[in-house]
Scaffold this motif. Structure first.
Motif, mmCIF file in Angstrom:
data_model
loop_
_atom_site.group_PDB
_atom_site.id
_atom_site.type_symbol
_atom_site.label_atom_id
_atom_site.label_comp_id
_atom_site.label_asym_id
_atom_site.label_seq_id
_atom_site.Cartn_x
_atom_site.Cartn_y
_atom_site.Cartn_z
ATOM 1 N N SER A 39 0.814 -1.222 0.000
ATOM 2 C CA SER A 39 0.000 0.000 0.000
ATOM 3 C C SER A 39 0.845 1.269 0.000
ATOM 4 N N SER A 75 -1.663 -6.275 -6.128
ATOM 5 C CA SER A 75 -1.608 -4.893 -5.658
ATOM 6 C C SER A 75 -2.389 -4.726 -4.370
ATOM 7 N N GLY A 77 -3.392 -1.735 -1.373
ATOM 8 C CA GLY A 77 -3.729 -0.322 -1.504
ATOM 9 C C GLY A 77 -5.204 -0.020 -1.599
ATOM 10 N N ALA A 78 -6.057 -1.054 -1.628
ATOM 11 C CA ALA A 78 -7.484 -0.777 -1.765
ATOM 12 C C ALA A 78 -7.981 0.032 -0.562
ATOM 13 N N ILE A 79 -7.647 -0.444 0.631
ATOM 14 C CA ILE A 79 -8.130 0.263 1.824
ATOM 15 C C ILE A 79 -7.471 1.644 1.899
ATOM 16 N N ALA A 80 -6.154 1.695 1.677
ATOM 17 C CA ALA A 80 -5.427 2.970 1.761
ATOM 18 C C ALA A 80 -5.960 3.993 0.750
ATOM 19 N N ASN A 160 -6.008 -8.830 -5.823
ATOM 20 C CA ASN A 160 -6.038 -8.367 -4.433
ATOM 21 C C ASN A 160 -6.963 -9.299 -3.656
ATOM 22 N N GLY A 173 -5.452 -11.213 5.137
ATOM 23 C CA GLY A 173 -4.988 -10.129 5.990
ATOM 24 C C GLY A 173 -3.784 -9.411 5.434
ATOM 25 N N ASP A 174 -2.853 -10.130 4.851
ATOM 26 C CA ASP A 174 -1.718 -9.439 4.243
ATOM 27 C C ASP A 174 -1.512 -10.006 2.843
ATOM 28 N N ASN A 175 -1.032 -9.130 1.969
ATOM 29 C CA ASN A 175 -0.910 -9.542 0.583
ATOM 30 C C ASN A 175 0.404 -10.260 0.283
ATOM 31 N N GLY A 234 0.334 -0.431 5.356
ATOM 32 C CA GLY A 234 0.185 -1.837 4.975
ATOM 33 C C GLY A 234 0.009 -2.682 6.220
ATOM 34 N N GLY A 236 1.639 -6.011 6.364
ATOM 35 C CA GLY A 236 2.654 -7.056 6.477
ATOM 36 C C GLY A 236 3.977 -6.519 6.978
HETATM 37 N N1 GLU Z 1 -5.616 -6.155 0.771
HETATM 38 C C1 GLU Z 1 -5.265 -4.950 1.490
HETATM 39 C C2 GLU Z 1 -5.593 -3.722 0.678
HETATM 40 O O1 GLU Z 1 -5.639 -3.770 -0.528
HETATM 41 C C3 GLU Z 1 -3.806 -4.856 1.812
HETATM 42 C C4 GLU Z 1 -3.200 -5.955 2.577
HETATM 43 C C5 GLU Z 1 -1.711 -5.680 2.770
HETATM 44 O O2 GLU Z 1 -1.337 -4.539 2.968
HETATM 45 O O3 GLU Z 1 -0.911 -6.612 2.707
HETATM 46 O O4 GLU Z 1 -5.767 -2.668 1.250
#
Ligand code: GLU
Length: 390
Positions: A39, A75, A77-80, A160, A173-175, A234, A236
């Motif tokens: 992210s 990728s 960054g969806a939440i961010a 994602n 939880g983590d990518n 992020g 992770g």
């Molecule tokens: N899937 C989450 C998102 O796109 C991120 C997970 C991560 O940061 O590893 O926001």
């Protein structure tokens, strides 16, 4: 200096120089690469998409794609990216708002990738996965087929986690780990993890004395290394990256987004995790072992522990002595011995409430008394992964 002396001097200089880190032909030659970006490499501190950095990264990915390598881009960054549009100044703690932010941000991210890759004539396809897609056989085959077809059609899959519907109970939880599992799912040759830190260090990189770890060949190279702590937006920390590398079992480079071009060229940047023993375990088993948490517990008698652990048999009702938790058929559960130690994990075929009536009974007795549908095992051997050696 005579020619002889000069030659001797040169030899000495060469032997005295520190060994240069090995170049990475496995990365340079890879035909299919999974690249994951975190992210903080893709979004601004204000919770919006960082278009310039995305374009810079896409420049690198598109160049490699043009050279004939298939790229799968995981990728974050969806939440961010959803924070700014929702007027939030930091990542929310509650799941529902995280889901809402992901819903807004994911669309914006993919729109950005679509136009950024279009500069090079490439089409992208969005793939949102849930943990179920990794562990349930039918979902797994489905996800693998979809990704395979996208690649076959020349599309760049943008992957994602489906954060809008993921729940706390069962989510990646983590990518980092998601990317490792996607590498299995697509049978990729290499994995590149791009983070906000340029490599793995022996300690906090901002502290003097911390050294970059250039190569990881096995656990000995990580002895005493502090892996805790995670980035700002992020999820992770270094620990998930190391775990991702272990799960992937293929050559893995860990570095920052600014070093992406060098990383993909096989240059000696960041940290290089050399592949393990080359044995690939099935993705579903990896996921069960490394990422899921059991939704409950089933206790086994010693005979059943031996059958499951040593002889890789299915778990039958006869060997079950107890059940704990509120799980449903299909959930992951922990299997433990009489001493409470978890020896295996598996996807259970019954709801928790059904198991007490079946415990200690033979499948033949159950089929006769309760009906043929009760002849099935508690957990089929194909849905089991052993966690302890004895
Ligand atoms: N899937 C989450 C998102 O796109 C991120 C997970 C991560 O940061 O590893 O926001």
């Amino acid at each position: 200096m005579s020619a002889e002396q000069a030659a001797e001097q040169a030899t000495r200089t060469v032997t005295a120089a520190p060994l240069a880190p090995a170049p990475r032909p496995e990365i340079a030659a890879a035909r299919r690469i999974v690249v994951k970006a975190g992210s903080s490499s893709l979004t601004t501190r204000q919770g919006t998409i960082d278009a310039d950095r995305i374009d810079a990264l896409v420049d690198v990915l598109a160049a490699r794609r043009r050279a004939g390598t298939e790229i799968v881009f995981v990728s974050s960054g969806a939440i961010a990216a959803g924070l700014g549009p929702l007027g939030l100044s930091r990542r929310p703690n509650d799941l529902a708002t995280q889901q809402a932010a992901a819903s807004v941000g994911q669309g914006l991210l993919v729109a950005r990738y679509t136009s950024s890759f279009a500069r090079y004539g490439f089409t992208v396809g969005q793939v949102l996965l849930t943990a179920d897609d990794m562990i349930r056989r039918v979902h797994h085959r489905n996800a693998s087929r979809a990704l395979g077809q996208l690649l076959h059609l020349g599309i760049v899959p943008i992957v994602n986690e489906n954060d809008t519907v993921a729940t706390d109970e069962i989510r990646f939880g983590d990518n980092d780990r998601l990317a490792a599992l996607v590498a299995h799912l697509t049978r990729a040759d290499a994995l590149v993890l791009l983070s906000d830190v340029d490599a793995l260090y022996t300690g906090d990189p901002s502290r003097p004395g911390s050294r970059r770890i250039a190569d990881v060949r096995g656990p000995a190279d990580l002895a005493g290394v502090e892996l805790g702590g995670s980035g700002r937006v992020g999820t992770g920390g270094m620990i998930t990256k190391v775990e991702a590398a272990r799960i992937a079992g293929i050559p893995v480079v860990l570095t920052d987004a600014a070093s992406a071009a060098h990383a993909l060229a096989g240059d000696a940047v960041g940290t290089y995790f050399h592949p393990g023993d080359g044995r690939r375990r099935s993705t579903r088993h990896l996921w069960l072992a490394h990422a899921t948490t059991g939704q409950g517990r089933v206790t086994l008698d010693q005979g059943a522990v031996d059958a499951v652990v040593k002889r890789h048999k299915s778990l039958l009702p006869a060997g079950v002595t107890g059940v704990q938790g509120d799980f449903a058929a299909g959930d992951p559960v922990d299997l433990c011995g009489a001493d409470g130690r978890v020896v295996a994990r598996g996807l259970v075929n019954y709801d928790a409430g059904e198991i007490p009536n079946l415990m200690g009974r033979s499948t033949r007795w159950l089929a006769r008394e309760l009906g043929p549908e009760y002849e099935r095992e508690i957990i089929h051997r194909d849905d089991l992964v052993v966690l302890a050696a004895d």
